[in-house]
Design an enzyme around this catalytic site. Structure first.
Site, PDB file in Angstrom:
ATOM      1  N   TYR A  89     -82.116  82.893  62.388  1.00 50.22           N
ATOM      2  CA  TYR A  89     -81.872  83.242  63.785  1.00 50.22           C
ATOM      3  C   TYR A  89     -82.552  81.822  64.196  1.00 50.22           C
ATOM      4  CZ  TYR A  89     -83.984  86.218  67.699  1.00 50.22           C
ATOM      5  OH  TYR A  89     -84.619  86.599  69.261  1.00 50.22           O
ATOM      6  N   ARG A 142     -74.755  82.377  78.323  1.00 52.02           N
ATOM      7  CA  ARG A 142     -75.545  81.579  78.139  1.00 52.02           C
ATOM      8  C   ARG A 142     -76.495  81.002  76.516  1.00 52.02           C
ATOM      9  NH1 ARG A 142     -80.187  82.353  76.224  1.00 52.02           N
ATOM     10  NH2 ARG A 142     -81.121  84.090  77.916  1.00 52.02           N
ATOM     11  N   LYS A 160     -79.001  88.892  66.372  1.00 54.49           N
ATOM     12  CA  LYS A 160     -79.735  89.734  66.765  1.00 54.49           C
ATOM     13  C   LYS A 160     -79.356  91.430  65.637  1.00 54.49           C
ATOM     14  CE  LYS A 160     -81.965  87.554  70.505  1.00 54.49           C
ATOM     15  NZ  LYS A 160     -82.787  87.582  71.576  1.00 54.49           N
ATOM     16  N   GLU A 231     -77.209  90.536  76.041  1.00 48.35           N
ATOM     17  CA  GLU A 231     -77.703  88.988  75.530  1.00 48.35           C
ATOM     18  C   GLU A 231     -76.530  87.820  75.302  1.00 48.35           C
ATOM     19  OE1 GLU A 231     -80.017  89.859  73.021  1.00 48.35           O
ATOM     20  OE2 GLU A 231     -80.417  88.004  73.610  1.00 48.35           O
ATOM     21  N   ASP A 232     -77.837  87.246  76.227  1.00 45.02           N
ATOM     22  CA  ASP A 232     -77.427  85.662  77.000  1.00 45.02           C
ATOM     23  C   ASP A 232     -76.293  85.769  77.416  1.00 45.02           C
ATOM     24  OD1 ASP A 232     -79.642  85.480  75.152  1.00 45.02           O
ATOM     25  OD2 ASP A 232     -78.250  84.068  73.239  1.00 45.02           O
ATOM     26  N   ASP A 252     -81.259  92.424  76.611  1.00 45.87           N
ATOM     27  CA  ASP A 252     -82.683  91.704  76.102  1.00 45.87           C
ATOM     28  C   ASP A 252     -83.309  90.463  76.671  1.00 45.87           C
ATOM     29  OD1 ASP A 252     -84.198  91.726  73.550  1.00 45.87           O
ATOM     30  OD2 ASP A 252     -83.070  90.094  72.606  1.00 45.87           O
ATOM     31  N   ASP A 253     -82.451  89.564  76.986  1.00 44.17           N
ATOM     32  CA  ASP A 253     -83.059  88.878  77.742  1.00 44.17           C
ATOM     33  C   ASP A 253     -83.990  89.065  78.622  1.00 44.17           C
ATOM     34  OD1 ASP A 253     -81.853  86.840  76.330  1.00 44.17           O
ATOM     35  OD2 ASP A 253     -80.119  87.794  77.168  1.00 44.17           O
ATOM     36  N   ALA A 289     -84.700  85.222  82.065  1.00 42.50           N
ATOM     37  CA  ALA A 289     -85.768  85.206  81.474  1.00 42.50           C
ATOM     38  C   ALA A 289     -87.256  84.766  81.807  1.00 42.50           C
ATOM     39  CB  ALA A 289     -85.827  84.645  80.134  1.00 42.50           C
ATOM     40  N   ASN A 396     -85.589  78.350  73.682  1.00 44.75           N
ATOM     41  CA  ASN A 396     -84.498  78.029  72.217  1.00 44.75           C
ATOM     42  C   ASN A 396     -83.604  77.170  72.582  1.00 44.75           C
ATOM     43  OD1 ASN A 396     -87.267  80.180  71.247  1.00 44.75           O
ATOM     44  ND2 ASN A 396     -85.923  81.905  72.830  1.00 44.75           N
ATOM     45  N   ASN A 440     -91.539  85.826  71.310  1.00 48.87           N
ATOM     46  CA  ASN A 440     -89.902  86.132  70.764  1.00 48.87           C
ATOM     47  C   ASN A 440     -89.722  87.433  70.359  1.00 48.87           C
ATOM     48  OD1 ASN A 440     -87.088  86.152  69.330  1.00 48.87           O
ATOM     49  ND2 ASN A 440     -87.386  83.643  70.053  1.00 48.87           N
TER      50      ASN A 440
HETATM   51  N1  NAI Z   1     -89.092  83.095  73.543  1.00 49.23           N
HETATM   52  C1  NAI Z   1     -87.845  84.724  73.912  1.00 49.23           C
HETATM   53  O1  NAI Z   1     -87.623  85.594  73.328  1.00 49.23           O
HETATM   54  C2  NAI Z   1     -86.818  84.192  75.055  1.00 49.23           C
HETATM   55  C3  NAI Z   1     -86.272  82.778  75.302  1.00 49.23           C
HETATM   56  N2  NAI Z   1     -85.262  82.638  75.688  1.00 49.23           N
HETATM   57  C4  NAI Z   1     -85.184  81.179  76.484  1.00 49.23           C
HETATM   58  O2  NAI Z   1     -86.000  80.794  78.208  1.00 49.23           O
HETATM   59  C5  NAI Z   1     -84.687  79.864  78.505  1.00 49.23           C
HETATM   60  C6  NAI Z   1     -84.208  80.419  79.916  1.00 49.23           C
HETATM   61  O3  NAI Z   1     -82.892  81.654  79.494  1.00 49.23           O
HETATM   62  P1  NAI Z   1     -82.889  82.645  80.373  1.00 49.23           P
HETATM   63  O4  NAI Z   1     -83.520  83.030  81.747  1.00 49.23           O
HETATM   64  O5  NAI Z   1     -81.987  83.941  80.413  1.00 49.23           O
HETATM   65  O6  NAI Z   1     -81.723  81.430  81.484  1.00 49.23           O
HETATM   66  P2  NAI Z   1     -80.881  81.187  82.612  1.00 49.23           P
HETATM   67  O7  NAI Z   1     -80.139  80.391  82.722  1.00 49.23           O
HETATM   68  O8  NAI Z   1     -80.987  82.472  83.294  1.00 49.23           O
HETATM   69  O9  NAI Z   1     -82.391  80.018  83.719  1.00 49.23           O
HETATM   70  C7  NAI Z   1     -82.698  79.350  83.059  1.00 49.23           C
HETATM   71  C8  NAI Z   1     -84.078  78.657  84.342  1.00 49.23           C
HETATM   72  O10 NAI Z   1     -84.481  77.281  84.144  1.00 49.23           O
HETATM   73  C9  NAI Z   1     -83.892  76.621  85.467  1.00 49.23           C
HETATM   74  N3  NAI Z   1     -83.628  75.332  85.393  1.00 49.23           N
HETATM   75  C10 NAI Z   1     -82.905  75.223  84.231  1.00 49.23           C
HETATM   76  N4  NAI Z   1     -83.001  73.675  84.006  1.00 49.23           N
HETATM   77  C11 NAI Z   1     -83.900  73.254  85.099  1.00 49.23           C
HETATM   78  C12 NAI Z   1     -84.476  71.966  85.099  1.00 49.23           C
HETATM   79  N5  NAI Z   1     -83.935  70.695  84.930  1.00 49.23           N
HETATM   80  N6  NAI Z   1     -85.115  71.831  86.127  1.00 49.23           N
HETATM   81  C13 NAI Z   1     -86.002  73.105  86.200  1.00 49.23           C
HETATM   82  N7  NAI Z   1     -85.813  74.443  86.694  1.00 49.23           N
HETATM   83  C14 NAI Z   1     -84.394  73.590  85.640  1.00 49.23           C
HETATM   84  C15 NAI Z   1     -82.728  77.087  85.911  1.00 49.23           C
HETATM   85  O11 NAI Z   1     -82.927  77.122  87.383  1.00 49.23           O
HETATM   86  C16 NAI Z   1     -82.944  78.970  85.709  1.00 49.23           C
HETATM   87  O12 NAI Z   1     -83.789  79.521  87.741  1.00 49.23           O
HETATM   88  C17 NAI Z   1     -83.706  80.005  77.081  1.00 49.23           C
HETATM   89  O13 NAI Z   1     -83.957  78.369  76.422  1.00 49.23           O
HETATM   90  C18 NAI Z   1     -83.180  80.983  76.184  1.00 49.23           C
HETATM   91  O14 NAI Z   1     -83.019  80.156  75.062  1.00 49.23           O
HETATM   92  C19 NAI Z   1     -84.648  83.643  76.339  1.00 49.23           C
HETATM   93  C20 NAI Z   1     -84.770  84.845  76.919  1.00 49.23           C
HETATM   94  C21 NAI Z   1     -85.531  85.597  75.297  1.00 49.23           C
HETATM   95  C1  PYR Z   2     -84.402  85.322  72.004  1.00 46.80           C
HETATM   96  C2  PYR Z   2     -83.196  85.214  72.899  1.00 46.80           C
HETATM   97  O1  PYR Z   2     -83.179  85.986  73.301  1.00 46.80           O
HETATM   98  C3  PYR Z   2     -83.084  83.876  73.740  1.00 46.80           C
HETATM   99  O2  PYR Z   2     -83.818  82.609  73.589  1.00 46.80           O
HETATM  100  O3  PYR Z   2     -81.912  84.361  74.921  1.00 46.80           O
HETATM  101 MG    MG Z   3     -81.169  85.696  74.219  1.00 48.10          MG
END
Ligand code: NAI
Ligand code: PYR
Ligand code: MG
Length: 570
Positions: A89, A142, A160, A231-232, A252-253, A289, A396, A440
């Site tokens: 993962y 994404r 997953k 997802e993603d 999930d996100d 997220a 991530n 996570n």
């Molecule tokens: N820890 C966890 O369980 C999870 C972590 N994530 C992580 O969160 C991150 C975002 O995922 P999502 O929200 O689904 O993506 P998304 O694409 O929907 O959102 C990304 C956000 O970040 C902003 N962004 C991107 N570049 C930027 C910059 N240079 N300056 C300011 N803002 C910026 C965008 O405007 C957007 O609002 C990914 O890295 C993903 O891996 C997502 C889901 C679960």
């Molecule tokens: C952990 C997860 O779902 C993500 O980074 O998109």
């Molecule tokens: Mg995800």
């Protein structure tokens, strides 16, 4: 093989099987003669993993193992989850996705292309397993924080679902990794001769919506009751809105991440010493997220006595254009509007630094995909303003984490309450070993899926998602709480998933969306036993097959045809 004897499934090649089982499965002579103990098998695997230096090579070895000896793979993963999770993962799965087409050896899931629209149902028919209970589906647009990877995103559904099997005991053959080949915005991939997806630009949002409508029907007609995890996807809000009341699905996100971070924040807020009403949260990233997490915490703050407006006002969301405000001058995406600020007095805050200085937050949350965005200066200030600042760099894989555990500890003088999306190593600080939390969604989605499947819920309600978060926070043991941990020890995740699944089942019953009648009147103890008994346990698989062959084989003669050891994705 004759028609009467279907080819052996990967579980049938397990070297722990006795001669009788091998004869029965027609694998006698196809594996080396020794009948091995689980310990011997495990020792060999660990040796082979240790021999490989690079995480991606360990990942590829483990993929091969899953495809040739599925139960052994899961024995290894469940018994060594802390070491194996980072390999199957995040973070390694990120690298695996980037290189998916280059490293391709065997099919591990289902691919459905935009060109298949109109006959998606007939493609779905090709999946060889009859009893799928859960699918993780992505369009690859994404993948983690790595951008649009097209069909190379397949590593995510595969990874997953491996966690579903390992962490919540859903049988391997009941899982379907599904990747939609809807083109990719990644020009490099489109021009790469080895890329294995369609060489077209991403379909439009409208085209994708129509495609998904057909897919949802095809999946649920083939496997009624199937749980569908999105997802993603780049912008998953419209699909979630369209399907969540109609199908057994969740995102999930948005929802899983919302729940897992809520679970950790409950403990963090308690330990921070700052009252809920005085919390000020800056969110770097206002995507699926970011908004999913913020909304879930709003609900928690309201349960703690704040009005909705008071709770909403505790959040400052920042995207690529800066602080999300009503008068910023651009048309805000719909999902951001709820958190858009109107108290900025005409001033726009363009950078995270400006927002942090303006808000002086108690909570700094990173869901931005911007590795290193939480600078030493910001972290130092967080420690100046707060006794226990809450720092959650959640993007991530590790390369996208907004800061490292080491920096968070160093620049807050060890004061911060920390969780990251990808794992960091323990750290020695002032003579003490500090363990970082891993915020996570892997702590909740396995339990959400298991609880939904076992309760036979028709839909996944917001109350079920919320229950997964509260159950997670209750699953911490006294020795974990006393060390200030925000999340349980990762090796206990199977037990945690049972607690989460039970919370989800109870919430489904309360919402009246459950269909499993036999558990309606059960008390908690009885329910727990029932849940555990339903879980696939790879440690018991050899014995289970042995017994099955003894009973079934005797009544059917030596050349029985039941696939006692079946368990691969394919
Ligand atoms: N820890 C966890 O369980 C999870 C972590 N994530 C992580 O969160 C991150 C975002 O995922 P999502 O929200 O689904 O993506 P998304 O694409 O929907 O959102 C990304 C956000 O970040 C902003 N962004 C991107 N570049 C930027 C910059 N240079 N300056 C300011 N803002 C910026 C965008 O405007 C957007 O609002 C990914 O890295 C993903 O891996 C997502 C889901 C679960
Ligand atoms: C952990 C997860 O779902 C993500 O980074 O998109
Ligand atoms: Mg995800």
């Amino acid at each position: 093989m004759t028609a009467a004897h279907p080819p052996p499934a990967t579980g049938d090649y397990d070297t722990s099987h006795s001669t009788a089982v091998r004869r029965y499965n027609h694998t006698y002579g196809l594996v080396p003669p020794a009948v091995e103990s689980l310990e011997t098998q495990e020792a060999r695997c660990l040796k082979q993993i240790a021999r490989r230096e690079k995480p991606i090579d360990k990942y590829l070895y483990l993929s091969g193992l899953r495809n040739t000896n599925v139960h052994l793979f899961y024995r290894l993963v469940t018994r060594h989850l802390k070491d194996m999770a980072p390999l199957i993962y995040t973070p390694t799965v990120g690298e695996a996705c980037l290189e998916w087409s280059n490293n391709y050896v065997q099919p591990e899931g289902m691919y459905i292309s935009y060109a298949d629209r109109g006959h998606i149902a007939s493609v779905v028919q090709n999946w060889p397993e009859p009893n799928v209970q859960i699918t993780v589906v992505t369009d690859g647009s994404r993948i983690l924080g790595l951008g649009d990877l097209g069909i190379n995103g397949m590593g995510i559904p595969v990874g997953k679902l491996a966690l579903y099997v390992a962490c919540s005991g859903i049988r391997p053959e009941a899982t379907l990794p599904l990747t939609l080949d809807l083109g990719t915005g990644n020009k490099e991939y489109r021009e790469d001769p080895l890329y294995m997806g369609s060489r077209r630009d991403k379909v439009t949002a409208e085209e994708e919506a129509e495609f998904l409508d057909e897919l949802m029907v095809a999946l649920t007609e083939k496997w009624p009751g199937i749980v569908i995890q999105f997802e993603d996807f780049k912008n998953p809000f419209p699909a979630l809105e369209r399907y969540q009341g109609k199908y057994t699905c969740f995102n999930d996100d948005i929802q899983g991440t919302g729940a897992v971070i809520l679970g950790g924040i409950v403990s963090a807020v308690r330990q921070s010493g700052t009252a809920v009403k005085d919390q000020r949260a800056v969110f770097f990233g206002a995507g699926s997220a970011g908004v999913g997490v913020a909304k879930q915490i709003v609900e928690y703050f309201m349960r703690e006595g704040l009005t909705e407006d008071e709770a909403r006002k505790c959040f400052w969301l920042v995207d690529t254009k800066g602080l999300v405000t009503n008068d910023r001058g651009d048309k805000l995406a719909e999902h951001k509007v709820y958190f858009s600020r109107d108290d900025n007095e005409g001033k726009q805050y363009k950078t995270l630094e400006e927002v942090v200085d303006h808000v002086q937050p108690t909570i700094l949350m990173g869901l931005s995909t911007m590795g290193g965005a939480f600078t030493p200066d910001m972290l130092t200030k967080m420690a100046k303003w707060n006794d226990r600042p809450i720092i959650f760099p959640l993007s991530n894989p590790s390369s996208k984490s907004e800061c490292t555990f080491e920096d968070a500890i160093k620049y807050t003088n060890g004061k911060c309450l920390f969780a990251s999306g990808s794992p960091f190593d323990d750290l020695e600080y002032n003579g003490k070993i500090l363990t970082p939390g891993q915020g996570n969604n892997m702590y909740v989605f396995p339990g959400i899926g298991l609880g939904t499947i076992l309760s036979q819920a028709t839909t996944i309600t917001q109350t079920m998602i919320y229950a997964s978060a509260t159950s997670l926070s209750h699953s911490l043991l006294p020795n974990e709480t006393s060390q200030g941990w925000l999340y349980p020890e990762i090796g206990r995740i199977r037990d945690v998933s049972v607690v989460v699944a039970m919370g989800v089942i109870r919430a489904a019953q309360k919402a009246g969306v459950d269909r499993e009648q036999s558990i309606k009147g059960m008390g908690d103890e009885e329910l727990e036993k029932w849940v555990r008994a339903k879980m696939y346990d790879p440690m018991e698989e050899t014995e289970r097959v042995e017994k099955e062959v003894k009973t079934f084989g005797m009544s059917n003669g030596v050349n029985g045809t039941a696939k006692a050891g079946r368990g691969s994705h394919l």
